[in-house]
Enzyme design. Structure first.
Site, PDB file in Angstrom:
ATOM      1  N   SER A  44       0.833  -1.201   0.000  1.00  0.00           N
ATOM      2  CA  SER A  44       0.000   0.000   0.000  1.00  0.00           C
ATOM      3  C   SER A  44       0.875   1.263   0.000  1.00  0.00           C
ATOM      4  O   SER A  44       1.687   1.438  -0.893  1.00  0.00           O
ATOM      5  CB  SER A  44      -0.964  -0.038   1.188  1.00  0.00           C
ATOM      6  OG  SER A  44      -1.989   0.917   1.039  1.00  0.00           O
ATOM      7  N   ASP A 160      -5.920  -3.615  -1.898  1.00  0.00           N
ATOM      8  CA  ASP A 160      -4.799  -3.178  -1.059  1.00  0.00           C
ATOM      9  C   ASP A 160      -3.991  -4.344  -0.472  1.00  0.00           C
ATOM     10  O   ASP A 160      -4.542  -5.281   0.102  1.00  0.00           O
ATOM     11  CB  ASP A 160      -5.371  -2.325   0.079  1.00  0.00           C
ATOM     12  CG  ASP A 160      -4.322  -1.510   0.781  1.00  0.00           C
ATOM     13  OD1 ASP A 160      -3.476  -2.100   1.472  1.00  0.00           O
ATOM     14  OD2 ASP A 160      -4.337  -0.276   0.656  1.00  0.00           O
TER      15      ASP A 160
END
Length: 266
Positions: A44, A160
């Site tokens: 991320s 993510d």
């Protein structure tokens, strides 16, 4: 004593949205103490900081980006509403990198070997990008569920990386690192201050997500030779990307200073 053979060091930069600005401070202080990084993995926000640093090998470039972006840039990144599988398409979210990462840049072009991590919602697997387009890999890694549209990749639908591998120490080890540094942004999540009488379903859902991120990240960190668990306010909002990053950067610097003896022994 002079070391004839230096062990290869891997840096795993964890997920955590705007809290990840603290990664800049970690790298700044590592550089200041001449602790060289041979491999980088990012999940991320860790993929943005890690990817740009791996490409340039210059933390000043990453710091410049952090200081140059304000609320207008955030609003621009969120100006492509979707309302289907997410609130935003996410096609503009990487516009902030236009001056730093050309659109045709490959992961293989980075000066430091780099890998970005994403999560497949098709089979729950960890998907690791070690080659291919750098921006595409970062885009997949930052696909925050409900916020940014997932990314289609081969047979996978990716979100993510933090949901499967919030501090990808296993990834940087597989790349060849003999010693590892893990940077965890979720260690300060608990205890929470919750009022039972005012508890909303959003509070419950948010807490359940935080529990998953906390437990997974702390489990990941057990595999790091040096664990940098950063003392960041867990209520840090996404809008912190548009504010002065100085305090978050300092938190990263302080974590390295506190653990400098361990780091020098790597």
């Amino acid at each position: 004593m002079f070391k004839l053979f230096r062990r290869k060091i891997g840096l795993a930069l964890g997920s955590g949205a705007a809290m990840g600005l603290a990664h800049i401070g970690v790298i700044k202080e590592l550089e200041k103490n001449n602790i060289a990084i041979d491999y980088i993995s990012g999940s991320s926000i860790g993929s943005i900081v890690g990817g740009l640093y791996a490409l340039t090998k210059d933390i000043k470039v990453v710091e410049e980006l952090a200081y140059s972006k304000g609320y207008k840039d955030i609003l621009n990144a969120l100006s492509d509403p979707s309302l289907k599988s997410s609130l935003f398409k996410g096609e503009k979210v990487l516009d902030i990198l236009d001056l730093y990462i050309p659109k045709d840049t490959l992961i293989q072009d980075t000066l430091i070997p780099f890998a970005a991590v994403a999560t497949s919602i098709v089979d729950g697997s960890i998907v690791v990008f070690k080659e291919g387009n750098l921006r595409d890999a970062i885009r997949a890694s930052i696909s925050i569920p409900l916020i940014f549209k997932p990314v289609k990749y081969q047979e996978h639908i990716l979100v993510d990386g933090g949901f499967s591998d919030p501090v990808p120490i296993d990834v940087v080890k597989a790349m060849g690192a003999q010693r590892t540094i893990g940077v965890n942004l979720y260690s300060n999540m608990f205890p929470k201050k919750l009022d039972f009488d005012k508890l909303s379903f959003i509070d419950v859902i948010s807490s359940m997500i935080d529990i998953s991120l906390y437990n997974n990240s702390m489990s990941n960190m057990k595999n790091a030779d040096v664990q940098l668990n950063l003392a960041i306010d867990p209520s840090t909002q996404f809008t912190a990307f548009g504010k002065d990053p100085t305090e978050l950067i300092k938190i990263g610097e302080e974590a390295v200073k506190t653990n400098i003896d361990k780091l020098r022994r790597l």
